[in-house]
Design a protein around this motif. Structure first.
Motif, short mmCIF file in Angstrom:
data_model
loop_
_atom_site.label_atom_id
_atom_site.label_comp_id
_atom_site.label_asym_id
_atom_site.label_seq_id
_atom_site.Cartn_x
_atom_site.Cartn_y
_atom_site.Cartn_z
N GLY A 1 5.77 -10.64 12.73
CA GLY A 1 6.54 -10.02 11.64
C GLY A 1 5.69 -9.30 10.62
O GLY A 1 6.21 -8.69 9.69
N VAL A 2 4.36 -9.37 10.78
CA VAL A 2 3.47 -8.63 9.88
C VAL A 2 2.78 -7.53 10.69
O VAL A 2 2.12 -7.82 11.69
CB VAL A 2 2.41 -9.55 9.22
CG1 VAL A 2 1.45 -8.73 8.35
CG2 VAL A 2 3.10 -10.62 8.40
N PHE A 3 2.99 -6.31 10.28
CA PHE A 3 2.48 -5.14 11.01
C PHE A 3 1.43 -4.44 10.13
O PHE A 3 1.39 -4.66 8.91
CB PHE A 3 3.63 -4.19 11.33
CG PHE A 3 4.68 -4.82 12.21
CD1 PHE A 3 4.71 -4.57 13.57
CD2 PHE A 3 5.63 -5.71 11.67
CE1 PHE A 3 5.66 -5.18 14.38
CE2 PHE A 3 6.58 -6.32 12.49
CZ PHE A 3 6.60 -6.05 13.84
N ALA A 4 0.61 -3.62 10.73
CA ALA A 4 -0.42 -2.93 9.94
C ALA A 4 -0.78 -1.61 10.59
O ALA A 4 -0.63 -1.44 11.81
CB ALA A 4 -1.67 -3.81 9.82
N GLY A 5 -1.24 -0.67 9.77
CA GLY A 5 -1.66 0.64 10.30
C GLY A 5 -2.46 1.40 9.27
O GLY A 5 -2.62 0.98 8.13
N GLY B 1 0.83 -1.20 0.00
CA GLY B 1 0.00 0.00 0.00
C GLY B 1 0.86 1.24 0.00
O GLY B 1 1.62 1.48 0.93
N ALA B 2 0.73 2.03 -1.08
CA ALA B 2 1.52 3.28 -1.19
C ALA B 2 0.66 4.48 -0.83
O ALA B 2 0.76 5.54 -1.44
CB ALA B 2 2.08 3.40 -2.60
N GLY B 3 -0.20 4.31 0.18
CA GLY B 3 -0.97 5.43 0.70
C GLY B 3 -0.17 6.10 1.82
O GLY B 3 1.01 5.78 2.03
N PHE C 1 4.70 -4.61 6.28
CA PHE C 1 3.73 -3.65 6.82
C PHE C 1 2.54 -3.60 5.86
O PHE C 1 2.72 -3.45 4.65
CB PHE C 1 4.35 -2.25 6.94
CG PHE C 1 3.37 -1.20 7.39
CD1 PHE C 1 3.04 -1.07 8.74
CD2 PHE C 1 2.77 -0.33 6.48
CE1 PHE C 1 2.12 -0.11 9.16
CE2 PHE C 1 1.86 0.63 6.88
CZ PHE C 1 1.54 0.74 8.23
N VAL C 2 1.34 -3.69 6.41
CA VAL C 2 0.13 -3.64 5.59
C VAL C 2 -0.56 -2.29 5.80
O VAL C 2 -0.99 -1.97 6.92
CB VAL C 2 -0.85 -4.78 5.96
CG1 VAL C 2 -2.08 -4.75 5.05
CG2 VAL C 2 -0.16 -6.14 5.88
N GLY C 3 -0.63 -1.52 4.74
CA GLY C 3 -1.31 -0.21 4.82
C GLY C 3 -2.18 -0.05 3.58
O GLY C 3 -2.00 0.89 2.80
N THR C 4 -3.09 -0.99 3.41
CA THR C 4 -3.86 -1.04 2.15
C THR C 4 -5.06 -0.11 2.13
O THR C 4 -5.69 0.05 1.09
CB THR C 4 -4.37 -2.48 1.90
OG1 THR C 4 -4.97 -2.93 3.13
CG2 THR C 4 -3.25 -3.41 1.54
N GLY C 5 -5.39 0.49 3.29
CA GLY C 5 -6.55 1.37 3.31
C GLY C 5 -7.85 0.59 3.23
O GLY C 5 -7.87 -0.64 3.31
N VAL C 6 -8.96 1.33 3.10
CA VAL C 6 -10.28 0.69 2.96
C VAL C 6 -10.91 1.19 1.66
O VAL C 6 -11.01 2.39 1.45
CB VAL C 6 -11.20 0.98 4.17
CG1 VAL C 6 -10.69 0.24 5.40
CG2 VAL C 6 -11.32 2.46 4.49
N GLY D 1 1.59 3.65 4.46
CA GLY D 1 2.69 2.89 3.88
C GLY D 1 3.88 3.77 3.54
O GLY D 1 5.04 3.42 3.81
N LEU D 2 3.60 4.94 2.98
CA LEU D 2 4.71 5.82 2.58
C LEU D 2 5.44 6.40 3.80
O LEU D 2 6.67 6.53 3.79
CB LEU D 2 4.19 6.96 1.70
CG LEU D 2 3.65 6.52 0.34
CD1 LEU D 2 3.13 7.74 -0.44
CD2 LEU D 2 4.71 5.80 -0.50
N ALA D 3 4.68 6.72 4.84
CA ALA D 3 5.34 7.24 6.05
C ALA D 3 6.21 6.15 6.67
O ALA D 3 7.37 6.39 7.04
CB ALA D 3 4.30 7.73 7.05
N ALA D 4 5.68 4.92 6.75
CA ALA D 4 6.48 3.82 7.29
C ALA D 4 7.72 3.61 6.43
O ALA D 4 8.83 3.42 6.94
CB ALA D 4 5.64 2.54 7.33
#
Ligand code: SF4
Length: 481
Positions: free
Chosen positions: A436-440, A153-155, A239-244, A158-161
């Motif tokens: 090992g899998v994070f999300a935000g 996720g390049a939202g 890191f998972v930042g896929t949004g909704v 994801g980009l901040a991480a």
């Protein structure tokens, strides 16, 4: 230097000049002109330098607002920029699209009686000045690390991480199903709020920092997609930042008629046209010369009504089931929309979409608010015999977004979700049910503000750094018999 500050007593609040509504309706350019230097510095000097700065407390990023306002007032703009960028990957974006009236400015202590400091406009000014003067540089790592991180996720999350992890020296790979970075910021938010070259400029900086982007790369178990499992094997952490992205439906008769569309499809088509691309279903997803009805009262609904106006709609009506005081969107956005010619039907909800194959009207009924319950919330109910009809050739449903089914799409049943479908993380932390899998960001919070996603990305990066450091130390330990 105190006398330079505290100018709110004699100096009124002034925003940067807003372009006239008639001019704004004709294009997709941002609606505020830039602050002139002396203007920005004078506005910054209105700050009273509170000992307990409620602006910072109510900023999700905890931005050091009073200090960078003071530096701006003192014409120390490079230092002001550095301080503002120290906590924020995207100050140029927050200055443009944060609902400051609900965050920093809404909590500024001089708001009562004197009108708040124009924090968002000053933030945009100092960041744009920094870009102009070439003060903005990629956040380069001081040393390289062998461990790699995969970010889905390049939202904004994801980009901040990615930025923070790369600054720590990790090999960072960002995967996104879209062909451009930004997530909803690129195809969801119209360019009259966030011009797209702002994102392209940031993309170039992140790439120069050494982040590797894999765009047009969906993660999933279908043919041609990159599997989640392979991502976990390739990287030391994910890191998972896929949004909704799953649009909410309105279940009334006629929902399947032609001309009844989802907000995201409409906004994406409009933003693609801004890139001189021709989206599929071009005529259906264009408001030109149509009577448009938008259902919803959030910021996405405001984006749709204001986009419709710019596309040359004959008439644009926003239907919202609560009243103006209870709408979830920014009041500033409602004002902008009204200036541009949008009509609001408050306390009104659709009953049916009418038409023969294609929509030609919306039948709606009036709503009323109940007395507040113990939590202060007022429910809504339909007023009997209050139906009315509005002409409509295009109906845009802007009722919000829910998460997609990630465990199903990614063939990862061990990825735990909440009853709302958002990813479950450890309380107050970012690690999911898979080590090992994070999300935000929105995929954890549900649909929320860009600034919260930026904060999640920053905080998750710190937690991932701890995880990766521990993993590295463990692998360096000599094996014991
Ligand atoms: Fe300045 Fe307002 Fe923040 Fe106080 S709350 S430090 S006056 S911007």
């Amino acid at each position: 230097m105190a006398e330079r500050m505290l100018q709110f007593v004699s100096l009124p609040q002034e925003m940067p000049e807003k372009r006239p509504a008639a001019e704004r309706r004709e294009d997709f350019g941002e609606i505020y002109r830039a602050f002139a230097v002396d203007h920005a510095e004078r506005q910054a000097s209105r700050c009273s330098q509170c000992g307990v700065p409620f602006c910072s407390i109510h900023c999700p990023l905890g931005n050091n607002i009073p200090d960078w306002l003071k530096l701006t007032a003192e014409d120390r703009l490079e230092e002001a920029y550095r301080l503002s960028a120290a906590t924020n990957t995207f100050p140029e974006i927050c200055g443009r699209i944060c609902p400051q009236d609900r965050l920093c400015e809404g909590n500024c202590v001089i708001e009562k009686g004197f009108e708040s400091v124009t924090i968002g406009a000053v933030e945009k000014f100092i960041t744009e000045t920094a870009f102009e003067k070439d003060w903005v540089k990629p956040r380069m790592p001081s040393r390289e690390r062998a461990q790699s991180v995969g970010i889905v996720g390049a939202g904004p999350a994801g980009l901040a991480a990615a930025e923070w992890l790369r600054a720590l020296g990790y090999q960072v790979h960002v995967y996104d199903r879209h062909d451009r970075i930004g997530g909803l910021m690129v195809y969801g938010i119209p360019s009259f709020k966030l011009e797209k070259d702002v994102l392209a400029r940031r993309h170039a900086l992140l790439a120069a920092q050494g982040i590797v982007f894999h765009l047009s790369t969906p993660i999933g178990s279908a043919a041609g997609e990159t599997s989640f499992e392979s991502l976990r094997e390739t990287h030391d952490a994910v890191f998972v930042g896929t949004g909704v992205y799953r649009s909410r439906e309105v279940s009334v008769p006629g929902s399947g008629l032609g001309g009844v569309v989802q907000a995201l499809a409409f906004l994406t088509a409009s933003n693609r046209r801004g890139y001189h691309e021709t989206p599929g279903e071009d005529a259906i997803l264009h408001a030109g010369d149509k009577h448009v009805v938008v259902i919803g009262g959030g910021d996405t609904a405001m984006d749709c009504v204001r986009t419709s106006i710019r596309q040359g709609a004959r008439k644009v009506t926003c239907l919202y089931r609560r009243d103006r005081a209870n709408m979830p969107g920014s009041i500033q956005e409602v004002k902008n929309a009204e200036e541009e010619g949008v009509e609001f039907a408050w306390l009104a909800a659709p009953e049916a979409f009418l038409g023969d194959g294609t929509v030609n009207a919306v039948r709606a009924h009036r709503m009323r608010l109940s007395l507040p319950d113990a939590s202060g919330r007022q429910s809504v109910e339909a007023v009997p015999d209050s139906s009315f009809t509005i002409e409509a050739d295009l109906v845009i449903k802007a009722l919000g977004f829910d998460p997609e089914d990630l465990p199903g799409t990614w063939d990862a049943p061990e990825l735990a979700v909440t009853r709302w479908g958002t990813l479950k993380v450890s309380p107050g932390r970012f690690e999911t049910s898979i080590p090992g899998v994070f999300a935000g960001g929105d995929i954890v919070r549900g649909a929320s503000l860009v600034v919260w996603a930026i904060r999640d990305g920053r905080e998750a990066a710190a937690e991932m750094h701890q995880f990766l450091s521990a993993k590295e130390s463990k692998s360096a330990e000599p094996a014991t018999q």
